[in-house]
Design an enzyme around this catalytic site. Structure first.
Site, short mmCIF file in Angstrom:
data_model
loop_
_atom_site.label_atom_id
_atom_site.label_comp_id
_atom_site.label_asym_id
_atom_site.label_seq_id
_atom_site.Cartn_x
_atom_site.Cartn_y
_atom_site.Cartn_z
N SER A 46 87.83 -6.23 23.36
CA SER A 46 88.43 -8.08 24.05
C SER A 46 90.39 -7.22 24.78
O SER A 46 90.23 -8.03 25.10
CB SER A 46 87.84 -8.68 23.37
OG SER A 46 86.84 -8.87 22.37
N GLN A 76 79.95 -17.46 31.84
CA GLN A 76 78.08 -17.31 31.80
C GLN A 76 77.90 -16.21 30.91
O GLN A 76 76.61 -16.19 30.22
CB GLN A 76 77.78 -16.79 33.08
CG GLN A 76 76.32 -16.99 33.27
CD GLN A 76 76.03 -17.20 34.89
OE1 GLN A 76 75.79 -17.59 35.26
NE2 GLN A 76 75.41 -16.41 35.83
N GLU A 77 78.26 -15.44 31.13
CA GLU A 77 77.85 -14.14 29.93
C GLU A 77 77.86 -14.59 28.81
O GLU A 77 77.23 -14.67 27.97
CB GLU A 77 78.63 -13.16 29.92
CG GLU A 77 78.82 -11.96 28.96
CD GLU A 77 79.93 -11.11 28.67
OE1 GLU A 77 79.70 -10.26 27.58
OE2 GLU A 77 80.76 -10.92 29.65
#
Length: 380
Positions: free
Chosen positions: A133, A242-243
């Protein structure tokens, strides 16, 4: 509670997706799981059925409809079918927006028609062995050589990594990297120096090809820069909502499906001379999960509508992602427990859902990262 976010067109599309799954996916899925990869024919079939490139403009062969509710229908039906291996959501909802919003007209003409037919399968390569991340930790780099870039580095845990014909690679294009020095470079199948490692052996989603990728002095043409030079950080942040919504939608759909099949199971399964459903503890377990799913569904449907209207922010997408996927994890564990020994058997749907769904709280940003995003928005 009756859902109110879908129209007759969405309902018709849902029937199309179910027919596609029954005909083109489920008869082959067990073999794909053994093979560790789906067939390219399935991607072509999805293209023929109009399931790829829903938001891609019609001039390039897409559906020309950016309404996220169609993507939600796809995610829900694939989840309920237990068919995570055919990663259409990744293709449509994660990589698609990069191509439609950042690509030049020339790039769109090159890449989008195949994207919509299923001839060009896509992947995005962010994660590295030493950087998940944390984009600041990316080490893959591209050196400017005038008319091309020379790309070096490696990526791991890349979904569609084996099948992908087009890979959007996040790379350092300035010494500092990070927020001001990352770019998106499109690497295509056959480029010299682009190699795929092993198809990784995961505990779940066996038919979803997940691979290591290696870039050894890969010559990437300047015309394969996607978006702004050194602008990848902003591009990535723009598309993450959106993911995360796609993952969240799959999360609540999985929890609801597991609740349905477990409710049926405890009505039929007997212990001590009566159905499990007659035991107060079982009824309380079902009642708790049903309530949690209903409350979560209400929030998720609001997020789906907001996102379809371009109104969903990153914070609420993060809330949806962490809450729905953690609920999915809890429900999968509790439903497996209620199935007893049968829940541990691989042929039972609940066992497969338990292992397939465990990744949900990890990819797309871990639960901990989601909480950090939410916390920062509230506390600075």
């Amino acid at each position: 509670m009756k859902r109110q976010i879908f129209s007759a067109e969405h309902d018709a599309f849902r029937e199309t997706v179910r027919t596609f799954l029954a005909k083109e996916v489920l008869p082959h899925y067990e073999q794909w799981e053994k093979d560790g990869i789906v067939s390219r024919e399935a991607w072509l079939a999805a293209g023929r059925q109009g399931l790829l490139g829903l938001a891609v403009p019609e001039e390039y062969g897409g559906g020309g409809n950016a309404d996220f509710r169609y993507s939600a229908v796809l995610a829900e039906e694939f989840t309920r079918a237990g068919a995570a291996g055919l990663a259409i959501g990744l293709h449509n909802d994660i990589i698609g927006p990069y191509l439609t919003s950042l690509a030049t007209d020339e790039q769109k003409r090159r890449w989008l028609p195949g994207f919509c037919t299923g001839e060009t399968i896509t992947a995005i390569a962010m994660t590295e062995p030493g950087a998940g991340s944390d984009l600041q930790g990316i080490r893959t780099s591209a050196e400017d050589r005038g008319d091309h870039w020379v790309l070096n580095g490696s990526k791991t845990f890349i979904s569609n990594g084996i099948l992908a014909d087009l890979v959007v690679v996040v790379a350092k294009t300035s010494p500092e990297g990070g927020a001001h020095g990352l770019s998106l470079l499109v690497v295509e199948r056959g480029m010299e120096g682009f190699e795929r490692g092993r198809n990784l052996d995961k505990i779940g989603q066996k038919s979803q090809d997940t691979a290591e990728l290696f870039f050894n002095d890969v010559r990437v043409p300047k015309e394969n820069l996607l978006g702004e030079l050194n602008g990848a950080f902003i591009h990535l942040m723009t598309n993450l909502a959106q993911e995360r919504m796609g993952i969240a939608v799959a999360g609540i759909a999985a929890a609801e499906h597991l609740l349905d099949i477990t409710t049926t199971y405890v009505k039929e399964r007997e212990a001590f001379g009566r159905p499990l459903a007659k035991l107060q503890h079982i009824r309380f377990e079902i009642a708790e999960m049903a309530t949690e799913c209903a409350v979560t569904r209400t929030f998720l449907d609001r997020c789906i509508v907001d996102h379809s209207n371009g109104e969903l922010d990153a914070v609420h997408a993060s809330m949806a992602k962490w809450w729905a996927t953690e609920l999915q994890k809890r429900v999968a564990d509790r439903c497996l427990q209620l199935h007893g020994g049968y829940g541990y058997m691989a042929e039972y749907r609940v066992a497969k859902a338990f292992t397939d769904g465990r990744i949900q709280t990890i990819y797309g940003g871990t639960t901990e990262i989601m909480k950090e995003i939410i916390g920062r928005s509230l506390l600075g």
